[in-house]
Design a protein around this motif. Structure first.
Motif, PDB file in Angstrom:
ATOM      1  N   TRP A 164       0.814  -1.224   0.000  1.00 22.41           N
ATOM      2  CA  TRP A 164       0.000   0.000   0.000  1.00 22.41           C
ATOM      3  C   TRP A 164       0.845   1.270   0.000  1.00 22.41           C
ATOM      4  CZ3 TRP A 164      -5.263  -0.138  -0.403  1.00 22.41           C
ATOM      5  CH2 TRP A 164      -5.981   1.010  -0.105  1.00 22.41           C
ATOM      6  N   SER A 165       2.094   1.186   0.453  1.00 29.90           N
ATOM      7  CA  SER A 165       2.930   2.387   0.491  1.00 29.90           C
ATOM      8  C   SER A 165       3.417   2.782  -0.894  1.00 29.90           C
ATOM      9  CB  SER A 165       4.131   2.181   1.418  1.00 29.90           C
ATOM     10  OG  SER A 165       4.969   1.153   0.943  1.00 29.90           O
ATOM     11  N   CYS A 166       3.225   1.924  -1.906  1.00 28.04           N
ATOM     12  CA  CYS A 166       3.688   2.209  -3.269  1.00 28.04           C
ATOM     13  C   CYS A 166       2.543   2.393  -4.262  1.00 28.04           C
ATOM     14  CB  CYS A 166       4.600   1.090  -3.760  1.00 28.04           C
ATOM     15  SG  CYS A 166       6.156   0.966  -2.852  1.00 28.04           S
ATOM     16  N   HIS A 167       1.432   1.715  -4.063  1.00 25.27           N
ATOM     17  CA  HIS A 167       0.315   1.820  -5.004  1.00 25.27           C
ATOM     18  C   HIS A 167      -0.953   1.346  -4.311  1.00 25.27           C
ATOM     19  CE1 HIS A 167       0.204  -2.563  -5.580  1.00 25.27           C
ATOM     20  NE2 HIS A 167       1.514  -2.530  -5.708  1.00 25.27           N
ATOM     21  N   GLN A 168      -2.079   1.641  -4.931  1.00 24.89           N
ATOM     22  CA  GLN A 168      -3.357   1.202  -4.391  1.00 24.89           C
ATOM     23  C   GLN A 168      -3.516  -0.308  -4.530  1.00 24.89           C
ATOM     24  OE1 GLN A 168      -6.316   3.408  -6.640  1.00 24.89           O
ATOM     25  NE2 GLN A 168      -6.493   4.976  -5.047  1.00 24.89           N
ATOM     26  N   LEU A 169      -4.292  -0.883  -3.633  1.00 32.51           N
ATOM     27  CA  LEU A 169      -4.833  -2.229  -3.781  1.00 32.51           C
ATOM     28  C   LEU A 169      -6.354  -2.081  -3.823  1.00 32.51           C
ATOM     29  CD1 LEU A 169      -2.550  -4.236  -1.358  1.00 32.51           C
ATOM     30  CD2 LEU A 169      -2.807  -4.647  -3.799  1.00 32.51           C
ATOM     31  N   GLY A 170      -6.947  -2.654  -4.825  1.00 34.28           N
ATOM     32  CA  GLY A 170      -8.380  -2.497  -5.028  1.00 34.28           C
ATOM     33  C   GLY A 170      -8.712  -1.893  -6.372  1.00 34.28           C
ATOM     34  N   ARG A 175      -7.355  -5.980  -8.436  1.00 32.74           N
ATOM     35  CA  ARG A 175      -8.418  -6.884  -7.954  1.00 32.74           C
ATOM     36  C   ARG A 175      -8.746  -7.969  -8.976  1.00 32.74           C
ATOM     37  NH1 ARG A 175     -11.622  -1.931  -8.888  1.00 32.74           N
ATOM     38  NH2 ARG A 175     -13.066  -2.272 -10.648  1.00 32.74           N
ATOM     39  N   GLU A 176      -8.118  -7.891 -10.146  1.00 35.78           N
ATOM     40  CA  GLU A 176      -8.280  -8.914 -11.169  1.00 35.78           C
ATOM     41  C   GLU A 176      -6.905  -9.455 -11.550  1.00 35.78           C
ATOM     42  OE1 GLU A 176     -10.350  -7.100 -14.412  1.00 35.78           O
ATOM     43  OE2 GLU A 176     -12.212  -6.800 -13.265  1.00 35.78           O
ATOM     44  N   ILE A 177      -6.854 -10.682 -12.012  1.00 34.62           N
ATOM     45  CA  ILE A 177      -5.613 -11.282 -12.491  1.00 34.62           C
ATOM     46  C   ILE A 177      -5.547 -11.082 -14.007  1.00 34.62           C
ATOM     47  CG2 ILE A 177      -4.235 -13.377 -12.711  1.00 34.62           C
ATOM     48  CD1 ILE A 177      -4.519 -12.501  -9.851  1.00 34.62           C
ATOM     49  N   PRO A 178      -4.577 -10.312 -14.501  1.00 34.82           N
ATOM     50  CA  PRO A 178      -4.537 -10.068 -15.955  1.00 34.82           C
ATOM     51  C   PRO A 178      -4.203 -11.340 -16.732  1.00 34.82           C
ATOM     52  CG  PRO A 178      -2.570  -9.196 -14.892  1.00 34.82           C
ATOM     53  CD  PRO A 178      -3.491  -9.624 -13.787  1.00 34.82           C
ATOM     54  N   LYS A 179      -4.883 -11.536 -17.839  1.00 34.34           N
ATOM     55  CA  LYS A 179      -4.638 -12.715 -18.667  1.00 34.34           C
ATOM     56  C   LYS A 179      -3.214 -12.725 -19.205  1.00 34.34           C
ATOM     57  CE  LYS A 179      -9.463 -13.316 -20.108  1.00 34.34           C
ATOM     58  NZ  LYS A 179     -10.417 -13.338 -21.258  1.00 34.34           N
ATOM     59  N   SER A 180      -2.649 -11.531 -19.384  1.00 29.60           N
ATOM     60  CA  SER A 180      -1.297 -11.444 -19.930  1.00 29.60           C
ATOM     61  C   SER A 180      -0.241 -11.974 -18.967  1.00 29.60           C
ATOM     62  CB  SER A 180      -0.968  -9.988 -20.280  1.00 29.60           C
ATOM     63  OG  SER A 180      -1.111  -9.152 -19.140  1.00 29.60           O
ATOM     64  N   LEU A 181      -0.636 -12.202 -17.709  1.00 24.99           N
ATOM     65  CA  LEU A 181       0.313 -12.744 -16.736  1.00 24.99           C
ATOM     66  C   LEU A 181       0.644 -14.200 -17.056  1.00 24.99           C
ATOM     67  CD1 LEU A 181       1.779 -11.819 -14.111  1.00 24.99           C
ATOM     68  CD2 LEU A 181      -0.087 -12.889 -12.833  1.00 24.99           C
ATOM     69  N   SER A 225     -10.612 -14.109  -6.157  1.00 24.59           N
ATOM     70  CA  SER A 225     -11.543 -15.157  -6.589  1.00 24.59           C
ATOM     71  C   SER A 225     -12.977 -14.788  -6.248  1.00 24.59           C
ATOM     72  CB  SER A 225     -11.172 -16.495  -5.947  1.00 24.59           C
ATOM     73  OG  SER A 225      -9.915 -16.949  -6.397  1.00 24.59           O
ATOM     74  N   ARG A 226     -13.199 -14.254  -5.057  1.00 22.76           N
ATOM     75  CA  ARG A 226     -14.553 -13.853  -4.678  1.00 22.76           C
ATOM     76  C   ARG A 226     -15.048 -12.696  -5.544  1.00 22.76           C
ATOM     77  NH1 ARG A 226     -14.482 -11.559  -0.083  1.00 22.76           N
ATOM     78  NH2 ARG A 226     -12.362 -11.950   0.676  1.00 22.76           N
ATOM     79  N   ILE A 227     -14.150 -11.771  -5.877  1.00 18.22           N
ATOM     80  CA  ILE A 227     -14.538 -10.670  -6.762  1.00 18.22           C
ATOM     81  C   ILE A 227     -14.877 -11.195  -8.153  1.00 18.22           C
ATOM     82  CG2 ILE A 227     -13.631  -8.633  -7.957  1.00 18.22           C
ATOM     83  CD1 ILE A 227     -12.169  -7.932  -5.330  1.00 18.22           C
ATOM     84  N   ALA A 228     -14.067 -12.131  -8.663  1.00 16.02           N
ATOM     85  CA  ALA A 228     -14.345 -12.722  -9.977  1.00 16.02           C
ATOM     86  C   ALA A 228     -15.681 -13.454  -9.988  1.00 16.02           C
ATOM     87  CB  ALA A 228     -13.217 -13.675 -10.364  1.00 16.02           C
TER      88      ALA A 228
END
Length: 708
Positions: A164-170, A175-181, A225-228
């Protein structure tokens, strides 16, 4: 006469709607309605690329759906509506001087509406381990690190002192897993690979390890997973009251690979310094090119920060390829500049690396330097740099102490006090007046250990070390250093935040010869303290008001004030941390709490805060403002009530600092305002994705939503 006729015709044109909106030739105004009728508390965004840099201005509708976007430069604009409960309306092309009625689009379902919610609302769906699971039992037990003794200590890492000290979470990007990963056997494996991405991969892996890799990865995998599967956060409220009077101007600066730590517009001690002048940014690890912006002519430029030693290290290669940049090392800074500050002469000071970390001999044991004789220092991570816009010259200053944040004192020497960011056991300063007179960087600097007056005699004596018990005949040194730093206008004392759990703030009274006479006081956050009304933990940034009340932001999800005047005990053998719960007041941030967490607080954990000592914004003098890092906005606390300065576009506003400037004291609300910048390390996580750049923001507060 012609302008009066224009205004009369505009007013008449809206009489049929029962609305009156008056604009000038450089405004855009109208009424926002949807299928439900007038839309109150939604944003109208006007954006153009016709100027030297991309420009946007954002306002909020009043209780009848009316809006006025004031004082627009001559250009062609795209105008649209965004608001909670809506999806973006179609963009309308128009120009200043035009009346534009806008049709808002009601969200077709709850999920579509939630796409616009602040990151902290989505992050509130995260479910940390239950209190009953602590202390952790390690990888062969519950997967939580045995170093995690309580749920609160775990929260400190997933909030303030890790990701959280570097970027937002959420954000949508997190909150999603990118397909490009790539493709993975499980969400846990996907998260394990995700945190290895890019040049920050090593740090992310280290942060997860502190919590306990197995349990932390399972927690984040469960969240996404719950968000998806369709889980949604609660809806945030629309702007109310003074929040509807806010006008935000945004200007692009820097490039898509550059992130900004923060910006500076003026001298905190005198906000009329540099009126209407250039703003400067600190791009930290990303580049040595300092972003510069002219807010009057909308032009951008840059100045390259030098280093003294060409062997100064730069960031390494990515640990694993990034979904955004692949194997490319997008950060290349040697200077790693951090926190800029204007002085009274309009010069800009930075904490900046000028050499490798090993200190010169004058800092170390055996030196005759007054501070080194008392407490030698072997290494420092950052030093100091000063840029003079008039001469366009840099001055680099070597310091024995590390630097991280800066603050000028209101004294005859213009003493520049620094924090070291959590490293080392000293607090350092530069006597700027002496440096200007002598150009002697060694003679002009000093530093001190943090020594408590535990024998209570009011002076500094021989002391016991941090790992030794209190001795009634001696003082006591404490280990640690400042992260945030500020100077009290009330008495000249120096205050700093000290990271960790439960965390502390400390006060230094320099005395006549600071290396020898400086005495400290330390005040822990009221955690597990039965005498505290509200429990909280782990500060990060801090600031102070003109009366000497300290304000700091907490990982527990609070904005905290500390008033030393309320303390019954200030020194002596018991004054070692938890001795003044009566000095603390904790205000929960206005965001939902994390799932399953029952203690006071919220999912929000701001990075820093700033006190508007001179009412540069319009909410009053001494109003404290937190950076609202998950809230997509700044959060002001006015007489115990929250005023949220929400930034709706682009989604992902994440500040690490702000300041307020008065450009024209006679111009009312138009002559002053707050300045900040998008400071996320992952600018590609923002709305727009890869290619999006950081933006400078000017927040102004008009008397009502239609003032122009």
């Amino acid at each position: 006469m012609r302008m009066t006729y224009f205004l009369i015709m505009i007013a008449a044109g809206f009489a049929a709607y029962g609305q009156t909106v008056r604009i000038d030739s450089d405004d855009i105004g109208g009424v926002v309605t949807s299928a439900k009728g007038p839309e109150a508390g939604v944003w109208v965004i006007a954006e153009t690329t016709d100027l030297p840099t991309k420009y946007a201005k954002i306002v909020v509708t009043d209780d009848r759906g009316r809006y006025v976007v004031p004082d627009l430069p001559k250009a062609n604009y795209s105008v649209w509506v965004r608001g909670y409960g809506l999806v973006d309306s179609p963009k309308v092309q128009t120009a200043p001087g035009k009346m534009v009625n806008l049709t808002a689009v009601v969200a077709p379902n709850a999920r579509a509406a939630a796409e616009y919610y602040p990151a902290s609302y989505w992050y509130s769906l995260l479910k940390p381990p239950d209190k009953s699971e602590f202390p952790g039992t390690g990888p062969n037990g519950n997967g939580i690190s045995p170093n995690m003794k309580s749920q609160a200590q775990f929260l400190e890492l997933i909030k303030t002192d890790s990701c959280w000290s570097c970027h937002q979470l959420g954000t949508k990007a997190t909150r999603e897993i990118p397909k490009s990963l790539g493709s993975f056997d499980s969400p846990v494996k996907a998260w394990e690979r995700r945190i290895q991405s890019g040049q920050a991969g090593g740090g992310m892996v280290g942060g997860i390890g502190q919590m306990g890799k197995e349990r932390a990865l399972a927690m984040f995998a469960d969240w996404t997973s719950r968000i998806a599967a369709g889980e949604l956060p609660p809806a945030p409220p629309r702007p109310q009251g003074a929040e509807r009077n806010v006008v935000i101007t945004e200007l692009d600066w820097a490039g898509p690979k550059v992130y900004l730590h923060d910006e500076i517009a003026t001298d905190k001690r005198n906000p009329t310094v540099n009126a209407n002048g250039l703003l400067y940014g600190a791009p930290e690890l990303s580049t040595d090119n300092i972003p510069v912006i002219d807010p009057v002519h909308f032009t951008t430029s840059s100045v390259k920060m030098p280093v003294r030693d060409p062997q100064t290290p730069a960031p390494g290669k990515p640990l694993q390829p990034s979904p955004y940049w692949g194997d490319e090392a997008i950060w290349d800074s040697q200077a790693n500049m951090h926190n800029p500050m204007f002085d009274e002469k309009g010069r800009v000071w930075f904490t900046s690396v000028i050499r490798p970390p090993d200190n010169p001999s004058f800092c170390k044991e055996g030196s005759s330097h007054p501070s080194a004789k008392l407490f030698p220092v072997n290494r420092s991570g950052r030093q100091l740099a000063m840029y003079d816009p008039k001469s366009k010259q840099f001055t680099l200053i070597d310091t024995c102490f590390g630097t991280h944040h800066l603050q000028f004192a209101e004294d005859a020497n213009h003493t520049l006090w620094t924090s070291s960011g959590g490293g080392g056991d000293v607090v350092g300063w530069l006597n700027v007046k002496m440096f200007e007179e002598t150009h002697d960087e060694q003679k002009s600097q000093g530093w001190t250990a943090l020594v408590l007056d535990t024998n209570g005699n009011g002076k500094r004596d021989d002391y016991v070390e941090p790992n030794q018990p209190v001795d009634p005949a001696k003082d006591k040194r404490i280990s640690g250093s400042f992260y945030g730093v500020t100077v009290s206008p009330a008495d000249g004392s120096i205050w700093g935040s000290m990271l960790g759990f439960p965390g502390r703030i400390a006060r230094i009274n320099p005395g006549p010869h600071p290396p020898e006479t400086a005495l400290s006081e330390v005040y822990e956050l009221p955690w597990n303290n039965p005498n505290a009304k509200v429990q909280g933990f782990s500060p990060r940034g801090l600031d102070i008001d003109r009366k000497g009340v300290v304000w700091t932001v907490l990982a527990s999800g609070h904005f905290a004030s500390f008033d030393r005047r309320k303390c019954k005990v200030l020194n002596g053998p018991t004054a070692t941390g938890q001795h003044c719960p009566e000095g603390w007041t904790l205000y929960p941030f206005p965001a939902p709490q994390l799932k399953g967490v029952t203690d006071s607080g919220s999912a929000e954990a701001s990075y820093y805060d700033w006190v508007d000592q001179f009412d540069t914004f319009g909410l009053g003098a001494d109003v404290p403002i937190a950076t609202g890092n998950g809230e997509d906005g700044l959060m002001a606390l006015v007489n115990g009530k929250w005023v949220v300065l929400r930034v709706p576009y682009p989604i992902g506003f994440f500040a690490k600092g702000l300041d307020g400037r008065i450009d024209d004291a006679k111009a009312g609300w138009k002559g002053k305002g707050l300045w900040s910048t998008y400071a996320t390390r992952a600018v590609f996580h923002m709305e727009g994705g890869k290619g999006t750049t950081s933006k400078v923001l000017h927040f102004q507060l008009r008397p009502d939503p239609l003032a122009n």
